[in-house]
Design a protein around this motif. Structure first.
Motif, mmCIF file in Angstrom:
data_model
loop_
_atom_site.group_PDB
_atom_site.id
_atom_site.type_symbol
_atom_site.label_atom_id
_atom_site.label_comp_id
_atom_site.label_asym_id
_atom_site.label_seq_id
_atom_site.Cartn_x
_atom_site.Cartn_y
_atom_site.Cartn_z
ATOM 1 N N SER A 136 0.856 -1.186 0.000
ATOM 2 C CA SER A 136 0.000 0.000 0.000
ATOM 3 C C SER A 136 0.886 1.228 0.000
ATOM 4 O O SER A 136 2.000 1.205 0.537
ATOM 5 N N ALA A 193 -10.348 1.632 1.467
ATOM 6 C CA ALA A 193 -9.863 2.517 0.410
ATOM 7 C C ALA A 193 -10.898 2.682 -0.698
ATOM 8 O O ALA A 193 -11.145 3.795 -1.174
ATOM 9 N N HIS A 196 -13.763 4.759 0.546
ATOM 10 C CA HIS A 196 -13.373 6.160 0.702
ATOM 11 C C HIS A 196 -13.329 6.890 -0.643
ATOM 12 O O HIS A 196 -13.704 8.067 -0.728
ATOM 13 N N ILE A 197 -12.866 6.218 -1.696
ATOM 14 C CA ILE A 197 -12.842 6.862 -3.016
ATOM 15 C C ILE A 197 -14.266 7.151 -3.487
ATOM 16 O O ILE A 197 -14.573 8.260 -3.949
ATOM 17 N N MET A 230 -7.439 8.928 0.930
ATOM 18 C CA MET A 230 -7.906 8.798 -0.438
ATOM 19 C C MET A 230 -8.506 10.112 -0.943
ATOM 20 O O MET A 230 -8.325 10.472 -2.108
ATOM 21 N N ASN A 233 -5.654 12.383 -1.777
ATOM 22 C CA ASN A 233 -4.859 11.921 -2.895
ATOM 23 C C ASN A 233 -5.625 11.961 -4.211
ATOM 24 O O ASN A 233 -5.062 12.302 -5.253
ATOM 25 N N ARG A 234 -6.924 11.619 -4.200
ATOM 26 C CA ARG A 234 -7.671 11.466 -5.442
ATOM 27 C C ARG A 234 -8.471 12.699 -5.850
ATOM 28 O O ARG A 234 -8.615 12.979 -7.044
#
Length: 318
Positions: A136, A193, A196-197, A230, A233-234
């Motif tokens: 990860s 993850a 969360h996205i 996430m 980051n996304r």
């Protein structure tokens, strides 16, 4: 064959190993580069010949896998799924039967725990250690040698894998002496993850219906209790309208599918995970499967009739 002495970035001497990294995608390429920088003789292999050539041009070792396998101390497998992992290790050109006793496989793909246990047993039958070591941290941390590894295996397996782990990881969680424990923990991580996205995409597009721009969303929520790794980051990918796949939508069809298969086998209800998976399925069905997983936001945007920041100028879409 004797190993050569080398020195790490701190000037400390150690025995350089011969390592093959199989799978030079965004994560695998970073791992291979980190292992090479640590002073190990590192070979990179991939179905994409251009990626292999690029790695060799940057200092990676050349060679045919079948010919060098007997000399390898470690093989790091960073492919897509269980089927590809099994093929690399035990298929028609499988590397494990060619490896020397006492060498080690570090298996990094997300696979069901029972697959990890089976592959570990088959490797052991060939005298090869198997570290159940899902990873990860993303492509950036892979390139910096700062991944987290959720690992399980025997004491001897960890000892054999340690030089490579030191090169590729910032944190190694030692989760037990039996393969499968690492994969179980990765399933938990992927559950969170993926959810969360999808939740980030839902919240960002909901905010847009309330007059909150995507960049305002990132600026505020990333500093509030509703944030997540996430999200931080996304969500910037959506703000930039850049869906270059660092981790693709299609990955989540696989990973959340694995999570739900495990849950089903144990009669565990996971409705939030199931809902998140359906959003990724919808994104893939709308043609976004090969795009960055932040593209799940496009499903919400289409349903709400709102326009995200420029999506794909090369294709002329808005």
């Amino acid at each position: 064959m004797l190993e050569a002495e080398s020195s790490d970035q701190n000037g400390d001497w150690f025995m350089a190993q011969k390592v093959a990294v199989i799978g030079l995608g965004s994560m695998g390429y970073g791992i291979a580069s980190s292992v090479r920088r640590a002073g190990h003789q590192t070979h990179g292999f991939d179905v994409n010949a251009a990626r292999v050539a690029e790695f060799v041009a940057e200092g990676g070792a050349a060679g045919d896998l079948a010919e060098i396998a007997i000399d390898l101390d470690a093989v790091v497998v960073v492919v897509l799924n269980a089927a590809q992992t099994e093929d690399v290790l035990f298929g028609a050109e499988g590397v494990v039967p060619k490896m020397k006793p006492g060498s080690v496989v570090l298996a990094c793909a997300t696979v069901p725990p029972e697959v990890a246990r089976d592959l570990a047993a088959r490797a052991l039958a060939n005298g090869v250690h198997y570290l159940d070591g899902p990873i990860s941290g993303g492509a950036a941390k892979a390139a910096m040698g700062q991944l987290s590894v959720m690992a399980s295996g025997s004491t001897a397996t960890f000892a054999a894998a340690r030089p490579v782990l030191d090169a590729m990881a910032e944190t190694v969680f030692e989760l037990g002496e039996t393969a499968g424990a690492g994969s179980a923990m990765k399933a938990v991580n992927q559950m969170l993850a993926g959810v969360h996205i999808a939740a980030m995409a839902e919240a960002l597009t909901f905010g847009m219906t309330q007059g909150i721009s995507p960049d305002e969303f990132v600026d505020v929520i990333s500093k509030c209790a509703g944030t997540s790794w996430m999200l931080e980051n996304r969500a910037p990918h959506i703000v930039a309208g850049d869906y270059t796949p660092h981790s693709a939508v299609n990955i989540w069809l696989k990973d959340l599918g694995i999570v739900l298969d495990i849950a089903k086998a144990d009669s565990f209800s996971a409705p939030i995970t199931a809902a998140a998976l359906q959003q990724f399925v919808a994104a893939a069905g709308q043609g976004f499967g090969g795009e960055d997983d932040a593209a799940v936001a496009k499903v919400y945007a289409r349903n709400a009739g709102i326009a995200l920041p420029s999506v794909d100028r090369r294709a002329g879409r808005k």
